[in-house]
Design a protein around this motif. Structure first.
Motif, PDB file in Angstrom:
ATOM      1  N   THR A 113       0.793  -1.221   0.025  1.00  0.00           N
ATOM      2  CA  THR A 113       0.045   0.171   0.022  1.00  0.00           C
ATOM      3  C   THR A 113       0.800   1.310  -0.037  1.00  0.00           C
ATOM      4  O   THR A 113       2.032   1.353   0.562  1.00  0.00           O
ATOM      5  CB  THR A 113      -0.837   0.065   1.222  1.00  0.00           C
ATOM      6  N   GLN A 115       0.194   5.517   0.903  1.00  0.00           N
ATOM      7  CA  GLN A 115      -0.544   6.404   1.283  1.00  0.00           C
ATOM      8  C   GLN A 115      -0.794   7.700   0.327  1.00  0.00           C
ATOM      9  O   GLN A 115       0.247   7.912  -0.192  1.00  0.00           O
ATOM     10  CB  GLN A 115      -0.218   6.923   2.590  1.00  0.00           C
ATOM     11  N   ASN A 117      -0.737  11.299  -0.966  1.00  0.00           N
ATOM     12  CA  ASN A 117      -0.570  12.752  -0.968  1.00  0.00           C
ATOM     13  C   ASN A 117      -1.528  13.663  -1.210  1.00  0.00           C
ATOM     14  O   ASN A 117      -1.997  13.860  -2.275  1.00  0.00           O
ATOM     15  CB  ASN A 117       0.787  13.044  -1.543  1.00  0.00           C
ATOM     16  N   PHE A 141      -1.144   7.192  -4.814  1.00  0.00           N
ATOM     17  CA  PHE A 141      -1.555   6.190  -4.038  1.00  0.00           C
ATOM     18  C   PHE A 141      -1.939   4.781  -4.409  1.00  0.00           C
ATOM     19  O   PHE A 141      -2.205   4.870  -5.644  1.00  0.00           O
ATOM     20  CB  PHE A 141      -3.066   6.697  -3.169  1.00  0.00           C
ATOM     21  N   HIS A 196      -8.943   5.688   2.479  1.00  0.00           N
ATOM     22  CA  HIS A 196      -8.132   4.751   1.722  1.00  0.00           C
ATOM     23  C   HIS A 196      -7.467   3.511   2.633  1.00  0.00           C
ATOM     24  O   HIS A 196      -7.269   3.560   3.666  1.00  0.00           O
ATOM     25  CB  HIS A 196      -7.072   5.380   1.179  1.00  0.00           C
ATOM     26  N   SER A 198      -4.757   2.329   2.766  1.00  0.00           N
ATOM     27  CA  SER A 198      -3.497   2.484   3.402  1.00  0.00           C
ATOM     28  C   SER A 198      -3.401   3.221   4.634  1.00  0.00           C
ATOM     29  O   SER A 198      -2.592   3.356   5.438  1.00  0.00           O
ATOM     30  CB  SER A 198      -2.441   3.098   2.311  1.00  0.00           C
ATOM     31  N   LEU A 199      -4.596   3.918   4.855  1.00  0.00           N
ATOM     32  CA  LEU A 199      -4.730   5.027   5.982  1.00  0.00           C
ATOM     33  C   LEU A 199      -5.412   4.082   7.222  1.00  0.00           C
ATOM     34  O   LEU A 199      -6.522   3.366   7.132  1.00  0.00           O
ATOM     35  CB  LEU A 199      -5.611   5.925   5.790  1.00  0.00           C
ATOM     36  N   GLN A 203      -8.839  10.392   7.239  1.00  0.00           N
ATOM     37  CA  GLN A 203      -8.285  11.615   7.411  1.00  0.00           C
ATOM     38  C   GLN A 203      -8.950  12.767   6.874  1.00  0.00           C
ATOM     39  O   GLN A 203      -9.659  12.866   5.882  1.00  0.00           O
ATOM     40  CB  GLN A 203      -6.565  11.608   6.757  1.00  0.00           C
TER      41      GLN A 203
END
Length: 267
Positions: A113, A115, A117, A141, A196, A198-199, A203
């Protein structure tokens, strides 16, 4: 073009694992093995055999049948389809080339994964219905699926929202741009929420309407230019006063009593 012959055909079938087999008459044969992955439990194994860039015959595990595209290819396909060991051989190749490697591939991609930007900025609105537009962009991502939601004072906004969808960068990463057109209201809070894989949790990115980043940069550049101008002005004034005082000391002294008081300040 080289004349096709059975010796070259059999040579290609016998040594297909080498990829390309050159024949005595200058022609060459090529064999491709492919694994088509459509999910963890669904894949298709296929083979393609070419001679001098022309496909002769091909096979895929879905139909489990060899088919020929040329006269010689159809003859070979018919022989292969009548072989008792055809199913066993193809299943072994499918397992070795596709199943084992597929498990490694899916295991790697499942844990891989990157994250996003995220950048939040203001742009000119695309329509005249609203006086402002915000753009929430997520860059670089992986994996592809991502959710961007606009919040206004904590409430989800669904109207006047548009998105580009996930755009491939060509290196397995993606980017997306979500637009919100709105009419600013004093004291409101607008946020961009990004979800997402990866998070660890969604956020939030809050918009600061005070001074846009571009305007802050312009102000900083302007202030730097003004300060630099003042430095040059003071340096020039100091040089001018030194020269003026020097000339008066060489000639008749008729300076007023206030002039010596300025000299220490400018030296």
């Amino acid at each position: 073009m080289a004349v096709l012959n059975f010796s070259c055909i059999h040579l290609a079938l016998l040594f297909f694992l080498y990829g390309v087999v050159y024949c005595l008459d200058g022609g060459f044969a090529k064999h491709n093995d492919k694994c088509h992955f459509r999910g963890n439990d669904e894949l298709e194994y296929s083979e393609e055999i070419y001679f001098n860039k022309e496909m002769w015959l091909w096979y895929n595990s879905t139909t489990d049948i060899w088919k020929g595209d040329t006269t010689y290819g159809m003859e070979i396909a018919n022989d292969l389809n009548n072989e008792p060991s055809k199913h066993v051989t193809r299943n072994i190749l499918k397992y070795i080339l596709c199943v084992e490697n597929g498990e490694r591939l899916y295991g790697y991609l499942h844990n891989y994964t990157v994250q996003p930007n995220v950048r939040l900025r203001s742009e000119e609105p695309a329509s005249s219905r609203h006086s402002a537009m915000l753009v929430c962009s997520a860059y670089d991502f992986y994996p592809k699926t991502i959710i961007i939601t606009w919040l206004r004072n904590g409430q989800v906004v669904t109207s006047d929202v548009s998105s580009t969808g996930e755009l491939a960068n060509g290196d397995w990463s993606y980017q997306i741009h979500s637009h919100l057109e709105y009419t600013p209201t004093p004291g409101e809070k607008i946020s961009c929420r990004v979800e997402h894989y990866s998070l660890p949790e969604p956020q939030l990115y809050d918009w600061d309407p005070s001074i846009p980043t571009s305007e802050k940069s312009k102000i900083a550049i302007g202030a730097s230019g003004l300060l630099l101008g003042l430095v040059f002005l003071l340096a020039g004034l100091r040089h001018y006063m030194k020269n003026r005082i020097g000339h008066r000391q060489d000639g008749p002294v008729s300076a007023s009593a206030e002039q010596p008081l300025l000299t220490p300040l400018l030296m």
